[in-house]
Write a protein that holds these residues in place. Structure first.
Motif, PDB file in Angstrom:
ATOM      1  N   VAL A 226      54.582  41.446  47.464  1.00  0.00           N
ATOM      2  CA  VAL A 226      53.114  41.267  47.284  1.00  0.00           C
ATOM      3  C   VAL A 226      52.667  42.356  48.423  1.00  0.00           C
ATOM      4  N   SER A 227      51.538  43.001  48.080  1.00  0.00           N
ATOM      5  CA  SER A 227      50.991  43.987  49.080  1.00  0.00           C
ATOM      6  C   SER A 227      49.624  43.270  49.485  1.00  0.00           C
ATOM      7  N   THR A 228      49.229  42.867  50.587  1.00  0.00           N
ATOM      8  CA  THR A 228      48.011  42.417  50.942  1.00  0.00           C
ATOM      9  C   THR A 228      47.291  43.239  51.633  1.00  0.00           C
ATOM     10  N   HIS A 229      45.897  43.001  51.202  1.00  0.00           N
ATOM     11  CA  HIS A 229      44.604  43.921  51.784  1.00  0.00           C
ATOM     12  C   HIS A 229      43.772  43.603  52.936  1.00  0.00           C
ATOM     13  N   ALA A 230      44.099  42.502  53.166  1.00  0.00           N
ATOM     14  CA  ALA A 230      43.343  41.919  54.525  1.00  0.00           C
ATOM     15  C   ALA A 230      41.857  41.461  54.240  1.00  0.00           C
ATOM     16  N   SER A 231      41.629  41.298  52.753  1.00  0.00           N
ATOM     17  CA  SER A 231      40.200  40.872  52.601  1.00  0.00           C
ATOM     18  C   SER A 231      39.992  39.520  52.333  1.00  0.00           C
ATOM     19  N   PRO A 232      39.298  38.824  53.118  1.00  0.00           N
ATOM     20  CA  PRO A 232      39.154  37.171  52.884  1.00  0.00           C
ATOM     21  C   PRO A 232      38.519  36.838  51.892  1.00  0.00           C
ATOM     22  N   TRP A 233      37.691  37.772  51.123  1.00  0.00           N
ATOM     23  CA  TRP A 233      36.807  37.301  49.960  1.00  0.00           C
ATOM     24  C   TRP A 233      37.398  37.497  48.752  1.00  0.00           C
ATOM     25  N   THR A 234      37.234  36.722  47.768  1.00  0.00           N
ATOM     26  CA  THR A 234      37.637  36.918  46.422  1.00  0.00           C
ATOM     27  C   THR A 234      36.743  36.442  45.526  1.00  0.00           C
ATOM     28  N   VAL A 235      36.348  37.013  44.401  1.00  0.00           N
ATOM     29  CA  VAL A 235      35.489  36.688  43.282  1.00  0.00           C
ATOM     30  C   VAL A 235      36.290  36.302  42.190  1.00  0.00           C
ATOM     31  N   ASP A 236      35.734  35.415  41.729  1.00  0.00           N
ATOM     32  CA  ASP A 236      36.556  34.665  40.208  1.00  0.00           C
ATOM     33  C   ASP A 236      35.563  35.411  39.094  1.00  0.00           C
ATOM     34  N   GLU A 237      36.484  36.733  38.918  1.00  0.00           N
ATOM     35  CA  GLU A 237      35.896  37.475  37.799  1.00  0.00           C
ATOM     36  C   GLU A 237      36.541  37.152  36.304  1.00  0.00           C
ATOM     37  N   GLU A 238      37.667  36.452  36.462  1.00  0.00           N
ATOM     38  CA  GLU A 238      38.380  36.022  35.215  1.00  0.00           C
ATOM     39  C   GLU A 238      37.667  35.161  34.342  1.00  0.00           C
ATOM     40  N   PRO A 239      37.588  35.012  33.243  1.00  0.00           N
ATOM     41  CA  PRO A 239      36.843  34.253  32.208  1.00  0.00           C
ATOM     42  C   PRO A 239      37.627  32.760  32.213  1.00  0.00           C
ATOM     43  N   ASP A 240      38.594  32.421  32.715  1.00  0.00           N
ATOM     44  CA  ASP A 240      39.543  31.335  32.571  1.00  0.00           C
ATOM     45  C   ASP A 240      39.165  30.738  33.903  1.00  0.00           C
ATOM     46  N   MET A 241      38.511  31.263  34.806  1.00  0.00           N
ATOM     47  CA  MET A 241      38.242  30.482  36.276  1.00  0.00           C
ATOM     48  C   MET A 241      37.077  29.374  36.072  1.00  0.00           C
ATOM     49  N   PRO A 242      37.174  28.323  36.448  1.00  0.00           N
ATOM     50  CA  PRO A 242      35.917  27.387  36.197  1.00  0.00           C
ATOM     51  C   PRO A 242      34.695  27.592  37.088  1.00  0.00           C
ATOM     52  N   PRO A 243      33.575  27.207  37.032  1.00  0.00           N
ATOM     53  CA  PRO A 243      32.524  27.514  37.601  1.00  0.00           C
ATOM     54  C   PRO A 243      32.500  26.792  39.107  1.00  0.00           C
ATOM     55  N   PRO A 244      31.863  27.457  40.334  1.00  0.00           N
ATOM     56  CA  PRO A 244      31.911  26.920  41.507  1.00  0.00           C
ATOM     57  C   PRO A 244      31.652  25.481  41.530  1.00  0.00           C
ATOM     58  N   TRP A 245      30.367  25.127  40.819  1.00  0.00           N
ATOM     59  CA  TRP A 245      30.086  23.496  40.762  1.00  0.00           C
ATOM     60  C   TRP A 245      31.228  22.539  40.712  1.00  0.00           C
ATOM     61  N   LEU A 246      32.302  22.968  39.934  1.00  0.00           N
ATOM     62  CA  LEU A 246      33.505  21.967  39.791  1.00  0.00           C
ATOM     63  C   LEU A 246      34.122  21.327  41.233  1.00  0.00           C
ATOM     64  N   TYR A 247      34.076  22.459  41.921  1.00  0.00           N
ATOM     65  CA  TYR A 247      34.681  22.244  43.572  1.00  0.00           C
ATOM     66  C   TYR A 247      33.625  21.567  44.370  1.00  0.00           C
ATOM     67  N   LEU A 248      32.707  20.807  43.886  1.00  0.00           N
ATOM     68  CA  LEU A 248      31.630  20.143  44.416  1.00  0.00           C
ATOM     69  C   LEU A 248      32.210  18.722  44.298  1.00  0.00           C
ATOM     70  N   ARG A 249      32.906  18.324  43.481  1.00  0.00           N
ATOM     71  CA  ARG A 249      33.306  16.981  42.896  1.00  0.00           C
ATOM     72  C   ARG A 249      34.377  16.311  44.136  1.00  0.00           C
ATOM     73  N   PRO A 250      34.328  15.360  44.785  1.00  0.00           N
ATOM     74  CA  PRO A 250      35.151  14.741  45.525  1.00  0.00           C
ATOM     75  C   PRO A 250      36.619  14.266  44.675  1.00  0.00           C
ATOM     76  N   THR A 251      37.502  14.596  45.332  1.00  0.00           N
ATOM     77  CA  THR A 251      39.005  14.308  44.645  1.00  0.00           C
ATOM     78  C   THR A 251      39.635  13.221  45.552  1.00  0.00           C
ATOM     79  N   PRO A 252      40.674  12.476  44.822  1.00  0.00           N
ATOM     80  CA  PRO A 252      41.459  11.593  45.524  1.00  0.00           C
ATOM     81  C   PRO A 252      41.867  11.991  47.233  1.00  0.00           C
ATOM     82  N   LEU A 253      42.307  13.285  47.250  1.00  0.00           N
ATOM     83  CA  LEU A 253      42.788  13.645  48.331  1.00  0.00           C
ATOM     84  C   LEU A 253      41.826  14.498  49.361  1.00  0.00           C
ATOM     85  N   ALA A 254      40.708  14.902  48.707  1.00  0.00           N
ATOM     86  CA  ALA A 254      39.930  15.833  49.361  1.00  0.00           C
ATOM     87  C   ALA A 254      38.375  15.065  49.203  1.00  0.00           C
ATOM     88  N   CYS A 255      38.174  13.842  49.979  1.00  0.00           N
ATOM     89  CA  CYS A 255      36.847  13.273  49.639  1.00  0.00           C
ATOM     90  C   CYS A 255      36.446  12.801  51.250  1.00  0.00           C
TER      91      CYS A 255
END
Length: 268
Positions: free
Chosen positions: A78-107
């Motif tokens: 793997v070649s890394t480019h040192a960018s800390p930013w990623t953009v969810d451009e793929e259509p199979d990625m869920p919307p950001p609001w999904l990651y507002l919900r608490p989960t058993p390990l991250a509440c």
């Protein structure tokens, strides 16, 4: 930086297996942060590729024969480019609001939420403020192996005050979500010459621009944004959603597992 990675998991059973099914989350995807030059995954049976609900490359393996050992092997460059930013451009990625919900390990429980609010005002959330929160989590949950397990929750790690990178990531994710910032868990690899225990690593991503679906990767263990030392493997609400290897089995008796991860520079 160009990194060569080898990840091997070996299983040994005291009795023959009757049946087993495994899900492997061991294939990185190319992004603004990295380019996957080559990658291969093998298991104890035929692998079936798919994409999970979080956009990760998955493989499923079913073992129907009797066996007392198994081996999962992943390797590539793997070649890394040192960018800390990623953009969810793929259509199979869920919307950001999904990651507002608490989960058993991250509440977040009340003490964690109040502590997070003392460090970060949601209305003023930017890269610098998020970095301050990451440093706060690192100081609050000291890196100390052997104190927690893969089942330890964010509140438990927060109250205990120690853990490993998985626990630090869970506390950071829970803190961000409690403040209304979408955050997700990241599994991956970290190039740290002389510190092989850090090769298999975990960090977090927080979405600071929900319209653009733009995420900032934060390594809580090192209190820094991710850089060319990091290889992003998979993302999910918490560890349970993107563990490198998980599955179910029938038979086998007692299980003993050995994991080895090695990372070296291929451009040195």
């Amino acid at each position: 930086m160009i990194l060569a990675i080898t990840h091997t998991t070996e299983y040994h059973y005291s009795e023959p297996l009757k049946h087993a099914i495994q899900t492997l989350c061991l294939t990185p995807r190319s992004s603004a942060h990295q380019t996957v030059q080559q990658w291969q995954v093998s298991g104890p049976g035929r692998l079936f590729a798919s994409t999970d609900g979080f956009g990760n490359c998955m493989h499923t393996c079913t073992l129907a024969r009797r066996a007392v050992r198994g081996r999962v092997h992943a390797h590539g460059v793997v070649s890394t480019h040192a960018s800390p930013w990623t953009v969810d451009e793929e259509p199979d990625m869920p919307p950001p609001w999904l990651y507002l919900r608490p989960t058993p390990l991250a509440c977040a429980h009340a003490p964690l939420h109040q502590w997070a609010r003392s460090l970060l005002a949601p209305a003023q959330a930017d890269a610098a403020a998020v970095l301050q929160l990451a440093a706060g989590v690192r100081d609050r949950v000291r890196y100390e192996p052997g104190q927690t397990s893969v089942h330890t929750t964010a509140p438990q790690a927060f109250d205990h005050g120690s853990g490993v990178c998985q626990d630090q990531a869970h506390v950071f994710v829970a803190a961000c979500r409690s403040l209304g910032l979408p955050a997700r868990y990241v599994s991956g690899y970290f190039h740290a010459p002389g510190a092989p225990a850090l090769a298999s690593h975990a960090w977090a991503e927080v979405c600071l621009d929900t319209q653009a679906r733009r995420w900032l990767g934060m390594d809580i263990t090192h209190a820094c944004a991710i850089d060319e030392r990091h290889v992003r493997l998979a993302v999910g609400p918490d560890y349970a959603a993107c563990a490198p290897v998980r599955g179910m089995r029938s038979g086998g008796g007692e299980e003993r597992m050995e994991v080895s991860v090695s990372i070296s520079r291929a451009d040195a």
